[in-house]
Design an enzyme around this catalytic site. Sequence first.
Site: not given
Length: 423
Positions: A71-74, A107, A172, A182, A198, A293, A296
């Site tokens: 998606d857009h976060t990667r 997300h 990660h 994942k 999680h 995010q 991380k």
Amino acid sequence: MELSFPYGKEFLKININDERIKGILVSNLHHYKTDKTQDELVVEALKNPIGTQRLSELAKGKNKVVLIASDHTRPVPSKAIVPHMLAEIRKGNPDADITILISTGCHRETTKEELVSKFGEEICKNEKIIIHDCDKSPLVHIGTLPSGGDCILNRLAIDADLLVAEGFIEPHFFAGFSGGRKSVLPGIASRTTVLANHCSEFIADSHSRTGILENNPIHNDMMWAAAHAKLAFIVNVIINEKKEAIYAVAGDFKEAHKAGCDFLSSLCKVDAKPADIVISTNGGYPLDQNIYQAVKGMTAAEATVKKGGVIIMLAKSNDGHGGEGFYHQMADEPDIQKTLDLFMSRGRNETQSDQWQTQIFIRILQRAQVIYVSDADDQLIRDLHMIPAHSLDEAMKTAEKICGNPDAAVTAIPDGVSVMVIE
């Protein structure tokens, strides 16, 4: 010495006296050079799959094909991956009904503009794209994870004749490495399944750390889910600081992923350089769009900042906090130890959204104060138990005051999500 740090799509710079700098922790990945283009790397990987047949062979006779995409976060260079995967599938079955399933995990939905940016106009116009919603998508229970949680996944993937995935591999902070399995968990899982995986018990496990796969309970659940979803083929890349692919693997989701992780480990492990002040980032856009995010990148700093020291975290955070649960878990209780105790009292199937991120964030805050340089609202930063700053220079002056030393030692981590800091 002038140091430069990615921030959104730009860079922030600061001058620091050489004698203060304990180390600049940079992955050797950034120095790795290849004479091949991104497309050439992917095509070569597709021609030489690890542990399985070529994708074109697997596609023969498979009419309903689902390609899980990030998606857009990667920052996955999907324009260099997905077209070649589609071509390979259609080489084996020209009439295949292909769906690109966007693995959002928990997300927000990826926007049309973000899809175009990720895949290009042609794919967005001509291919069928479905965005996974962990609450609203058609879901199916396929069994019980090793952890005891329910494994509930997107029905579209489970009903596929052939399930494949694209992605990228990076360190990660609790799954060991991204990529591979994942794509399924958390990528196309239900919220219930993600929460069980999680859980506080697993997040607290000493094996649930950057670069660790063996005996990692979170990784073990993910492997089970991918195997039982029948993930048949992956194409994963490794990227440099420019978000360009410099290495690619394809094939079996276990074997190809391991090969990619081994390559990455050989380049991105760095020794900790303990310092009073540690500057870190989330590598700029797109991973620094929100505070959630950015945790991380803070974990890299956590591994090298001295107890009681200061972490300066740079993340544009134009999307704000990035998680309602995360925000309220931090903002609604002034005593972070009480929040941590509450998390640890919850059973595996009682996990609440975002608590894993909050749990790790609390662990960081109990080691060091965090000064947060961003475009986010100052009060938001204070609500999250951090100190707001609007420039790197301002943050450094504040950090020096906290340390009580204008010459406090500094370690710099220009890209906190690209390194594995070994304590």
